[in-house]
Write a protein that holds these residues in place. Structure first.
Motif, PDB file in Angstrom:
ATOM      1  N   PRO A  16     -23.004 -33.409  25.987  1.00  0.00           N
ATOM      2  CA  PRO A  16     -21.746 -32.157  26.860  1.00  0.00           C
ATOM      3  C   PRO A  16     -21.410 -31.663  25.766  1.00  0.00           C
ATOM      4  O   PRO A  16     -20.457 -31.416  24.575  1.00  0.00           O
ATOM      5  CB  PRO A  16     -20.960 -33.382  27.135  1.00  0.00           C
ATOM      6  N   PRO A  17     -20.871 -30.061  26.509  1.00  0.00           N
ATOM      7  CA  PRO A  17     -20.070 -29.552  25.266  1.00  0.00           C
ATOM      8  C   PRO A  17     -18.482 -29.748  25.318  1.00  0.00           C
ATOM      9  O   PRO A  17     -17.904 -31.279  25.966  1.00  0.00           O
ATOM     10  CB  PRO A  17     -19.266 -28.165  26.800  1.00  0.00           C
ATOM     11  N   ALA A  18     -18.381 -29.845  23.762  1.00  0.00           N
ATOM     12  CA  ALA A  18     -16.661 -30.180  23.351  1.00  0.00           C
ATOM     13  C   ALA A  18     -15.337 -29.424  24.039  1.00  0.00           C
ATOM     14  O   ALA A  18     -14.662 -29.715  24.162  1.00  0.00           O
ATOM     15  CB  ALA A  18     -16.602 -30.442  22.164  1.00  0.00           C
ATOM     16  N   PHE A 443     -20.936 -44.913  14.051  1.00  0.00           N
ATOM     17  CA  PHE A 443     -21.860 -46.515  14.386  1.00  0.00           C
ATOM     18  C   PHE A 443     -20.287 -47.494  13.984  1.00  0.00           C
ATOM     19  O   PHE A 443     -20.738 -48.446  14.518  1.00  0.00           O
ATOM     20  CB  PHE A 443     -23.266 -46.306  14.492  1.00  0.00           C
ATOM     21  N   GLU A 444     -20.664 -47.680  12.798  1.00  0.00           N
ATOM     22  CA  GLU A 444     -20.228 -48.507  12.123  1.00  0.00           C
ATOM     23  C   GLU A 444     -18.664 -48.596  12.746  1.00  0.00           C
ATOM     24  O   GLU A 444     -17.564 -49.477  12.510  1.00  0.00           O
ATOM     25  CB  GLU A 444     -20.510 -48.171  10.387  1.00  0.00           C
ATOM     26  N   TRP A 445     -18.049 -47.268  12.160  1.00  0.00           N
ATOM     27  CA  TRP A 445     -16.570 -47.225  12.708  1.00  0.00           C
ATOM     28  C   TRP A 445     -16.529 -47.462  14.361  1.00  0.00           C
ATOM     29  O   TRP A 445     -15.482 -48.514  14.581  1.00  0.00           O
ATOM     30  CB  TRP A 445     -15.985 -45.830  12.841  1.00  0.00           C
ATOM     31  N   LEU A 446     -17.529 -47.044  15.159  1.00  0.00           N
ATOM     32  CA  LEU A 446     -17.773 -47.546  16.892  1.00  0.00           C
ATOM     33  C   LEU A 446     -17.802 -49.853  16.389  1.00  0.00           C
ATOM     34  O   LEU A 446     -17.079 -49.654  17.718  1.00  0.00           O
ATOM     35  CB  LEU A 446     -18.416 -47.112  17.015  1.00  0.00           C
ATOM     36  N   LYS A 447     -18.628 -49.838  16.865  1.00  0.00           N
ATOM     37  CA  LYS A 447     -19.173 -51.494  16.302  1.00  0.00           C
ATOM     38  C   LYS A 447     -17.704 -52.654  15.523  1.00  0.00           C
ATOM     39  O   LYS A 447     -17.792 -53.153  16.277  1.00  0.00           O
ATOM     40  CB  LYS A 447     -20.294 -52.034  16.204  1.00  0.00           C
ATOM     41  N   ASN A 448     -17.582 -52.084  14.269  1.00  0.00           N
ATOM     42  CA  ASN A 448     -17.065 -53.103  13.480  1.00  0.00           C
ATOM     43  C   ASN A 448     -15.772 -51.888  12.698  1.00  0.00           C
ATOM     44  O   ASN A 448     -15.085 -51.615  11.688  1.00  0.00           O
ATOM     45  CB  ASN A 448     -18.413 -53.186  12.387  1.00  0.00           C
ATOM     46  N   LYS A 465     -16.917 -41.154  24.131  1.00  0.00           N
ATOM     47  CA  LYS A 465     -18.003 -42.082  24.510  1.00  0.00           C
ATOM     48  C   LYS A 465     -19.509 -41.105  25.273  1.00  0.00           C
ATOM     49  O   LYS A 465     -20.508 -41.354  24.327  1.00  0.00           O
ATOM     50  CB  LYS A 465     -17.354 -42.619  25.885  1.00  0.00           C
ATOM     51  N   ASP A 466     -19.360 -39.888  25.353  1.00  0.00           N
ATOM     52  CA  ASP A 466     -20.533 -38.899  25.530  1.00  0.00           C
ATOM     53  C   ASP A 466     -20.800 -38.843  24.357  1.00  0.00           C
ATOM     54  O   ASP A 466     -22.352 -38.552  24.236  1.00  0.00           O
ATOM     55  CB  ASP A 466     -19.660 -37.520  25.988  1.00  0.00           C
ATOM     56  N   PHE A 467     -20.339 -38.297  22.937  1.00  0.00           N
ATOM     57  CA  PHE A 467     -21.169 -38.340  21.690  1.00  0.00           C
ATOM     58  C   PHE A 467     -21.557 -39.395  20.909  1.00  0.00           C
ATOM     59  O   PHE A 467     -23.075 -39.045  20.980  1.00  0.00           O
ATOM     60  CB  PHE A 467     -19.515 -38.119  20.639  1.00  0.00           C
ATOM     61  N   PHE A 468     -21.285 -41.041  21.313  1.00  0.00           N
ATOM     62  CA  PHE A 468     -22.479 -42.045  20.370  1.00  0.00           C
ATOM     63  C   PHE A 468     -23.453 -42.302  22.585  1.00  0.00           C
ATOM     64  O   PHE A 468     -24.456 -42.325  21.651  1.00  0.00           O
ATOM     65  CB  PHE A 468     -21.085 -43.351  21.383  1.00  0.00           C
ATOM     66  N   THR A 469     -23.066 -41.654  23.746  1.00  0.00           N
ATOM     67  CA  THR A 469     -24.408 -41.862  24.410  1.00  0.00           C
ATOM     68  C   THR A 469     -25.224 -40.929  23.798  1.00  0.00           C
ATOM     69  O   THR A 469     -26.204 -41.514  23.587  1.00  0.00           O
ATOM     70  CB  THR A 469     -24.242 -41.414  25.765  1.00  0.00           C
ATOM     71  N   TRP A 470     -24.811 -39.330  23.921  1.00  0.00           N
ATOM     72  CA  TRP A 470     -25.732 -38.267  23.140  1.00  0.00           C
ATOM     73  C   TRP A 470     -26.751 -39.188  22.359  1.00  0.00           C
ATOM     74  O   TRP A 470     -27.464 -38.916  21.492  1.00  0.00           O
ATOM     75  CB  TRP A 470     -24.806 -37.225  22.911  1.00  0.00           C
ATOM     76  N   GLN A 473     -29.435 -42.059  23.286  1.00  0.00           N
ATOM     77  CA  GLN A 473     -30.104 -41.083  23.691  1.00  0.00           C
ATOM     78  C   GLN A 473     -31.188 -40.482  22.981  1.00  0.00           C
ATOM     79  O   GLN A 473     -32.561 -40.196  22.957  1.00  0.00           O
ATOM     80  CB  GLN A 473     -29.717 -39.830  24.685  1.00  0.00           C
ATOM     81  N   ALA A 474     -30.766 -39.724  22.099  1.00  0.00           N
ATOM     82  CA  ALA A 474     -31.404 -38.984  20.835  1.00  0.00           C
ATOM     83  C   ALA A 474     -32.192 -39.650  20.222  1.00  0.00           C
ATOM     84  O   ALA A 474     -33.417 -39.566  19.707  1.00  0.00           O
ATOM     85  CB  ALA A 474     -30.402 -37.998  20.048  1.00  0.00           C
ATOM     86  N   ASP A 475     -31.655 -40.855  19.103  1.00  0.00           N
ATOM     87  CA  ASP A 475     -32.476 -41.872  19.160  1.00  0.00           C
ATOM     88  C   ASP A 475     -33.768 -41.958  19.595  1.00  0.00           C
ATOM     89  O   ASP A 475     -34.322 -42.572  19.235  1.00  0.00           O
ATOM     90  CB  ASP A 475     -31.321 -42.805  18.799  1.00  0.00           C
ATOM     91  N   THR A 476     -33.381 -42.530  20.750  1.00  0.00           N
ATOM     92  CA  THR A 476     -34.459 -43.245  21.565  1.00  0.00           C
ATOM     93  C   THR A 476     -35.719 -42.042  22.112  1.00  0.00           C
ATOM     94  O   THR A 476     -36.796 -42.625  22.058  1.00  0.00           O
ATOM     95  CB  THR A 476     -33.982 -43.376  23.225  1.00  0.00           C
ATOM     96  N   GLU A 477     -35.413 -40.792  22.398  1.00  0.00           N
ATOM     97  CA  GLU A 477     -35.974 -39.848  22.105  1.00  0.00           C
ATOM     98  C   GLU A 477     -37.050 -39.738  21.098  1.00  0.00           C
ATOM     99  O   GLU A 477     -37.823 -39.078  21.231  1.00  0.00           O
ATOM    100  CB  GLU A 477     -35.466 -38.267  23.112  1.00  0.00           C
TER     101      GLU A 477
END
Length: 487
Positions: A16-18, A443-448, A465-470, A473-477
């Motif tokens: 998503p655009p910023a 992700f360290e900042w987000l989860k801990n 939220k969109d940043f982390f979702t991306w 998804q990018a990791d999965t792809e």
């Protein structure tokens, strides 16, 4: 070997655009008529009083009700309505002007009505200072809106407004002078009135002092009260001390400085003023002639430069280093371009890498330099953000803790600005795209989250939220692509 970051960018088309990163805002007020005489010629108190009286008479003749007949609120509303009508008439008239004429117009010299301006300021002062309270922000917000209604981009008009704000509370109660100091702080930092106009208006006040002092023997104290509230306001104005004192007669500089610091402490705190002073990089020698500094005066203000235990506790709070902010900003000023090496040298010389918030203070300084503070929204100037990113990368050096501190700096910065839309996501994007902060650190900042850093964390988390979702998804792809290659 292609880096993971570059591989991720291959799958980034769905990100998503910023949002836009800059905003251009012009605030051009209009008025009917022009100044009837140059501001520079108004150097006598009698002329000032004559103009003020004439303004009141003409305003009454124009149909503006006096405060004896109508409440101050109605007066302000009527003034606003007249201002709007004036703006409409001006817009209609301006449509008849040729494009060539418009192109040749200097907005700093846009026409304004001097007498109406004085009348507006007097009305504003009366209502604002009467309603001003430490526990209610409504009066200051209303006063700011009032100023916006009649203030144009004309430097002379803005200087006139500054002069009137100062001179019309010199004989008022201390609360009124505090209120005006607070208002001056806000209008300057919201760019409603320029720094040039502020200093020009203050110069006009200083020129009037000899006449006013006849009836107001404590005039320097009262000016010090106003400037004390200004210096000790929500935002640091300490850097303006030098140009302000340069306008004051040499024999009065130290006296005014004493009043300014005294009232700034009363309205703020000693530790806060000390921190502002140290952030400015000033010494007493910068503000006063060396031969004017006696031991008594130096001893009185030694505490400004000392590092006491009280101040050590204050400095533990993350904060931007103002000289470093100016160095970061220099990228947009070709005349004073400072190299990355020079900035890194400043950091190594003036900042302690062992301080708890060493990384965070550097990042906060960088973010402050990238900020475009324009109403109604605050934006990030992306060209500065990217051009100076190499400095942060050299300081952070891809160490895990430093990267996490950089993310917390973004959290602190955005929270202080009350979370402008999409700013946190834009900054996360920039720090990730420029390979300054890694995916693991985000992700360290987000989860801990750090239990001591909860303020603003949840809001930033939601806005990114969109940043982390991306990222997920990018990791999965990416993993899916690697599996296909192996098969």
């Amino acid at each position: 070997m292609i880096s993971k970051k570059k591989q991720l960018n291959f799958f980034r088309s769905g990100k998503p655009p910023a949002g836009p990163t800059t905003q251009i805002r012009s605030k051009i007020g209009t008025s009917n008529g022009t100044s009837t005489y140059p501001l520079q010629s108004q150097t006598s108190r009698e002329l000032l009083r004559e103009n003020s009286s004439e303004s009141s008479r003409r305003s009454s003749g124009a149909g503006i009700p006096s405060s004896n007949n109508v409440s101050m609120t109605n007066t302000r509303n009527l003034s606003r309505e007249q201002s709007r009508e004036s703006n409409v008439n001006t817009i209609i008239s301006s449509n008849k002007i040729s494009i060539a004429t418009i192109n040749n117009t200097n907005i700093s010299k846009i026409e304004y009505d001097e007498e109406k301006t004085i009348g507006h300021v007097h009305s504003l002062i009366e209502e604002y200072t009467e309603n001003y309270s430490d526990n209610d922000d409504r009066p200051i917000h209303e006063a700011i809106e009032d100023v916006k209604e009649f203030c144009t981009t004309n430097i002379d008009q803005q200087a006139l407004i500054i002069r009137e704000l100062f001179t019309n509370v010199l004989e008022a109660k201390p609360r009124a002078r505090k209120a005006i100091g607070h208002l001056l702080d806000i209008v300057l930092h919201k760019n409603i009135i320029s720094e040039e106009a502020f200093l020009s208006g203050f110069k006009m006040v200083i020129e009037l002092v000899p006449d006013f002092a006849v009836d107001i023997p404590l005039i320097w104290q009262y000016i010090g009260e106003i400037l004390g509230a200004f210096i000790g306001g929500p935002t640091s104005n300490m850097l303006l001390l030098k140009p302000l004192l340069n306008l004051v007669p040499d024999e009065k500089c130290k006296q005014l400085f004493q009043y300014i610091i005294r009232y700034a402490i009363e309205l703020s705190s000693k530790s806060r003023i000390q921190r502002f002073w140290q952030s400015s990089g000033f010494s007493l020698n910068d503000l006063f002639k060396i031969d004017s500094l006696d031991s008594s005066f130096i001893n009185e203000f030694n505490w400004l430069s000392e590092t006491t235990s009280l101040i050590k506790e204050t400095i533990i709070v993350p904060h931007a280093d103002m000289p470093l902010v100016r160095l970061f900003k220099s990228v947009s000023d070709q005349g004073t371009m400072v190299t990355d090496t020079e900035i890194i040298t400043y950091i190594e010389t003036h900042m302690n890498s062992k301080d708890k918030y060493y990384i965070r203070n550097i990042v906060l300084s960088y973010l402050e330099a990238c900020l475009i503070n324009r109403e109604p929204q605050k934006k990030i100037q992306e060209d500065i953000a990217k051009k100076r990113m190499n400095i942060l990368k050299k300081i952070i050096q891809h160490t895990s803790n430093a990267e996490i501190q950089a993310v917390y700096a973004i959290q602190n910065f955005v929270n202080k600005l009350e979370h402008p839309p999409k700013m946190a996501q834009l900054l996360f994007d920039i720090f990730y795209d420029e390979e300054c902060v890694s995916e693991d650190a985000f992700f360290e900042w987000l989860k801990n989250p750090d239990p001591s850093e909860t303020e603003g964390h949840s809001v930033v988390e939601m806005s990114t939220k969109d940043f982390f979702t991306w990222l997920e998804q990018a990791d999965t792809e990416l993993e899916g692509g690697e599996e296909e290659e192996e098969s």
